[in-house]
Structure formats: structure tokens, C-alpha cells
Write a protein that holds these residues in place. Sequence first.
Motif, PDB file in Angstrom:
ATOM      1  N   SER A  37       0.843  -1.184   0.000  1.00  0.00           N
ATOM      2  CA  SER A  37       0.000   0.000   0.000  1.00  0.00           C
ATOM      3  C   SER A  37       0.881   1.237   0.000  1.00  0.00           C
ATOM      4  CB  SER A  37      -0.912   0.010   1.228  1.00  0.00           C
ATOM      5  OG  SER A  37      -0.159   0.309   2.395  1.00  0.00           O
ATOM      6  N   GLN A  38       0.269   2.400  -0.104  1.00  0.00           N
ATOM      7  CA  GLN A  38       1.026   3.646  -0.087  1.00  0.00           C
ATOM      8  C   GLN A  38       1.527   3.986   1.312  1.00  0.00           C
ATOM      9  OE1 GLN A  38      -2.093   6.068  -1.959  1.00  0.00           O
ATOM     10  NE2 GLN A  38      -0.794   6.273  -3.759  1.00  0.00           N
ATOM     11  N   LEU A  39       1.087   3.220   2.314  1.00  0.00           N
ATOM     12  CA  LEU A  39       1.485   3.474   3.691  1.00  0.00           C
ATOM     13  C   LEU A  39       2.467   2.423   4.207  1.00  0.00           C
ATOM     14  CD1 LEU A  39      -2.026   4.407   5.145  1.00  0.00           C
ATOM     15  CD2 LEU A  39      -0.238   5.961   4.320  1.00  0.00           C
ATOM     16  N   GLY A  40       3.168   1.774   3.299  1.00  0.00           N
ATOM     17  CA  GLY A  40       4.098   0.727   3.687  1.00  0.00           C
ATOM     18  C   GLY A  40       5.245   1.254   4.546  1.00  0.00           C
ATOM     19  N   ALA A  41       5.859   0.371   5.326  1.00  0.00           N
ATOM     20  CA  ALA A  41       6.945   0.755   6.226  1.00  0.00           C
ATOM     21  C   ALA A  41       8.196   1.147   5.434  1.00  0.00           C
ATOM     22  CB  ALA A  41       7.273  -0.396   7.171  1.00  0.00           C
ATOM     23  N   PRO A  42       8.789   2.309   5.740  1.00  0.00           N
ATOM     24  CA  PRO A  42       9.997   2.753   5.026  1.00  0.00           C
ATOM     25  C   PRO A  42      11.156   1.762   5.127  1.00  0.00           C
ATOM     26  CG  PRO A  42       9.039   4.561   6.289  1.00  0.00           C
ATOM     27  CD  PRO A  42       8.301   3.318   6.698  1.00  0.00           C
ATOM     28  N   LEU A  43      11.347   1.142   6.299  1.00  0.00           N
ATOM     29  CA  LEU A  43      12.449   0.197   6.463  1.00  0.00           C
ATOM     30  C   LEU A  43      12.289  -1.000   5.540  1.00  0.00           C
ATOM     31  CD1 LEU A  43      14.980  -0.739   7.896  1.00  0.00           C
ATOM     32  CD2 LEU A  43      13.549  -1.717   9.701  1.00  0.00           C
ATOM     33  N   THR A  44      11.052  -1.472   5.428  1.00  0.00           N
ATOM     34  CA  THR A  44      10.800  -2.606   4.546  1.00  0.00           C
ATOM     35  C   THR A  44      11.097  -2.249   3.098  1.00  0.00           C
ATOM     36  OG1 THR A  44       9.087  -3.383   6.061  1.00  0.00           O
ATOM     37  CG2 THR A  44       9.062  -4.292   3.838  1.00  0.00           C
ATOM     38  N   ARG A  45      10.735  -1.044   2.706  1.00  0.00           N
ATOM     39  CA  ARG A  45      10.988  -0.613   1.330  1.00  0.00           C
ATOM     40  C   ARG A  45      12.482  -0.428   1.073  1.00  0.00           C
ATOM     41  NH1 ARG A  45       5.901   2.884  -0.714  1.00  0.00           N
ATOM     42  NH2 ARG A  45       4.327   1.684   0.384  1.00  0.00           N
ATOM     43  N   ALA A  46      13.185   0.062   2.073  1.00  0.00           N
ATOM     44  CA  ALA A  46      14.632   0.200   1.932  1.00  0.00           C
ATOM     45  C   ALA A  46      15.277  -1.167   1.739  1.00  0.00           C
ATOM     46  CB  ALA A  46      15.206   0.897   3.166  1.00  0.00           C
ATOM     47  N   MET A  47      14.789  -2.145   2.477  1.00  0.00           N
ATOM     48  CA  MET A  47      15.321  -3.496   2.325  1.00  0.00           C
ATOM     49  C   MET A  47      14.976  -4.069   0.958  1.00  0.00           C
ATOM     50  SD  MET A  47      17.253  -5.528   3.869  1.00  0.00           S
ATOM     51  CE  MET A  47      17.207  -4.755   5.503  1.00  0.00           C
ATOM     52  N   ALA A  48      13.801  -3.712   0.445  1.00  0.00           N
ATOM     53  CA  ALA A  48      13.411  -4.181  -0.884  1.00  0.00           C
ATOM     54  C   ALA A  48      14.388  -3.679  -1.940  1.00  0.00           C
ATOM     55  CB  ALA A  48      11.999  -3.706  -1.203  1.00  0.00           C
ATOM     56  N   ARG A  49      14.805  -2.428  -1.800  1.00  0.00           N
ATOM     57  CA  ARG A  49      15.779  -1.884  -2.751  1.00  0.00           C
ATOM     58  C   ARG A  49      17.115  -2.620  -2.646  1.00  0.00           C
ATOM     59  NH1 ARG A  49      13.203   3.003  -1.172  1.00  0.00           N
ATOM     60  NH2 ARG A  49      14.787   3.396   0.425  1.00  0.00           N
ATOM     61  N   ARG A  50      17.472  -2.997  -1.441  1.00  0.00           N
ATOM     62  CA  ARG A  50      18.764  -3.672  -1.244  1.00  0.00           C
ATOM     63  C   ARG A  50      18.778  -5.056  -1.894  1.00  0.00           C
ATOM     64  NH1 ARG A  50      21.341  -3.177   4.642  1.00  0.00           N
ATOM     65  NH2 ARG A  50      22.974  -4.216   3.436  1.00  0.00           N
ATOM     66  N   VAL A  51      17.627  -5.730  -1.891  1.00  0.00           N
ATOM     67  CA  VAL A  51      17.591  -7.062  -2.516  1.00  0.00           C
ATOM     68  C   VAL A  51      17.262  -6.969  -4.004  1.00  0.00           C
ATOM     69  CG1 VAL A  51      16.936  -8.163  -0.346  1.00  0.00           C
ATOM     70  CG2 VAL A  51      15.143  -7.481  -1.953  1.00  0.00           C
ATOM     71  N   GLY A  52      17.082  -5.736  -4.511  1.00  0.00           N
ATOM     72  CA  GLY A  52      16.849  -5.547  -5.931  1.00  0.00           C
ATOM     73  C   GLY A  52      15.418  -5.758  -6.364  1.00  0.00           C
ATOM     74  N   ALA A  53      14.476  -5.633  -5.428  1.00  0.00           N
ATOM     75  CA  ALA A  53      13.060  -5.845  -5.773  1.00  0.00           C
ATOM     76  C   ALA A  53      12.406  -4.540  -6.195  1.00  0.00           C
ATOM     77  CB  ALA A  53      12.319  -6.431  -4.580  1.00  0.00           C
ATOM     78  N   ARG A  54      11.580  -4.621  -7.189  1.00  0.00           N
ATOM     79  CA  ARG A  54      10.759  -3.473  -7.582  1.00  0.00           C
ATOM     80  C   ARG A  54       9.576  -3.383  -6.630  1.00  0.00           C
ATOM     81  NH1 ARG A  54       6.639  -3.467 -12.616  1.00  0.00           N
ATOM     82  NH2 ARG A  54       5.859  -1.320 -12.426  1.00  0.00           N
TER      83      ARG A  54
END
Length: 287
Positions: free
Chosen positions: A97-114
Amino acid sequence: MRRTLRRAVLALAAVAILVAGRPATAAAGPPRRIMSLNLCTDLLLLQIAPKSRIASVTFLARDGARALFPGLEAGIALNHGSAEDVVQVKPDLILDSQLGAPLTRAMARRVGARVVEVKNADSFEDIRQTVRQVGEAVGEPGRASALIRQMDATLAELAAHPPTRRLRVVAWSGGSAVPGKGSLTDAIITAAGAVNIAAQPGSAETSFGVEELLAARPDALLFGGATLGKPSLLSDEGQHRVVRRLYAGRRIAYNDIAHTCGLPQSADAARELRRALDALPERRPVR
């Protein structure tokens, strides 16, 4: 000559490092390890993507799916929306959702996930947009279009056969806040051919206490308040003795999920509401 050859080797090595470090792109085909971090995106993902390409959905998906399409979630791993879950799953696509946790999204970038942010839906047009968005993201636009066509067919059927009585209703489960104008519940009530008496200009959630309810005298009360089949204090407050007496047999239960998540099944909720309203007896005058 040696210097030129050395430059060529270094250039090729640099390209190899860049390619190895890049996440999968659309050119490599549709995402193969899709992860959802939100109940509403869970329920969209389960309907649109093949199960073989769904790596993980949230722990809420089990009860949510059982309420709408039992068995569709079977065999899929569950997550709790944490950064640790992202590291463990190593998805190539995350729906949130648009209210997702910032830390989780940062980790997503680290693993290369869109990461695809899916907004909350407050209307059937919003549902069309989010279904298309998810369909495009997971590489299944055809499945998404089929769901939209099915939803629109249900809405068209309701519009083509309006009810003989346009009843006044309110989604009231106790407490003081009810879905007002611009809410998904209001869109469902309107599609069912009823009038939401709480649909006043302003916020999508409006104040509506017991006194206001009794003064407005709607023809029926729509009763939610139990999230995923679990009782809540809010639903207990809806058991006011005066409300029970005046609305005995005129309280209609609805599926919370179809009113909270913008899903194609929200049109089915409108159809179910129409049937329930049509089945209500004529209201007796108050003595």
C-alpha cells in the motif's frame, strides 16, 4: 596494443559487474517471485497472478481469501510484512500500500526488488485502476481485464434493473463514525440502488451517534464491524436496546473485506445488498 587490450578487458569486466548487480527487468519476462505486504494487495495478487509465481502473501490473506474465494491461498508462504521477511523471500516484485513501512521498502531496494504502491480504492473507478495496475505489474494484464469485465457486468446488471423501492440506509455498527460520501461503502450502497443517508458533503467518514440514527430513521442498518469474522467492541455497541427494537429484522450484515479493500468482489457486495434490501418487508409506521 597492450594498453588497448587492457582497456577492453576492464570495460568488459565493468559491464559484467553492472549486469550481475542489476535486478531482473521487464525484458527478462514477468516477475517470478512476487511478494505482497498488504491484505488488499494479497487478495488482488491471488486472483491475478499464477500461484507458481507468488512467493509470499501476508498472514491476513488466509482469512481474507476464505471469506471471498476459499482455497486460493492454499500452499503459499505467509509473511508479517517485516524487513526480515523481505530478506528471506528475496522477491523480484513487491506489492504494498502507499502506507508501507519505510524500512521494509529500503530493504526491498537492497535485494533488488521493484516496489509497486497500490492505493486504496474509494470507488469502482479506483478499483478498475488498481486491478489494471497490479495486472501490469505482475505481467498478467489479460487476467486483470477479465476481472474488470466481470465486475462491470455485475454493475451493469444492477443499473439495468433498478429496485422498486429506493431505501434509505446507513452502514452503522455502533459507535459514532460511519462511511460517508466518497467512501467505498457509499459506492457499494449507490450501486445497490439505495441511498446512504450519511453521504453528506465532506469527509468520507462522518459522525453518526445513536441520537442522530434515531432521528434520521433509515429503512435499514448495514452491519459490519467484525473484521475477518472476529467480534469487536464496536459491534457490541450496535446492540443498543432501542436500536434492536426499532431495527429488528432490518439489520443487514455485510462482508467487511469487500467494503475495505477495493476488489472486483465489491460489485458482488452491491448485488448481495440489493437482494437483502429487496427482501425487507414494508416498514410499519411507528406508534
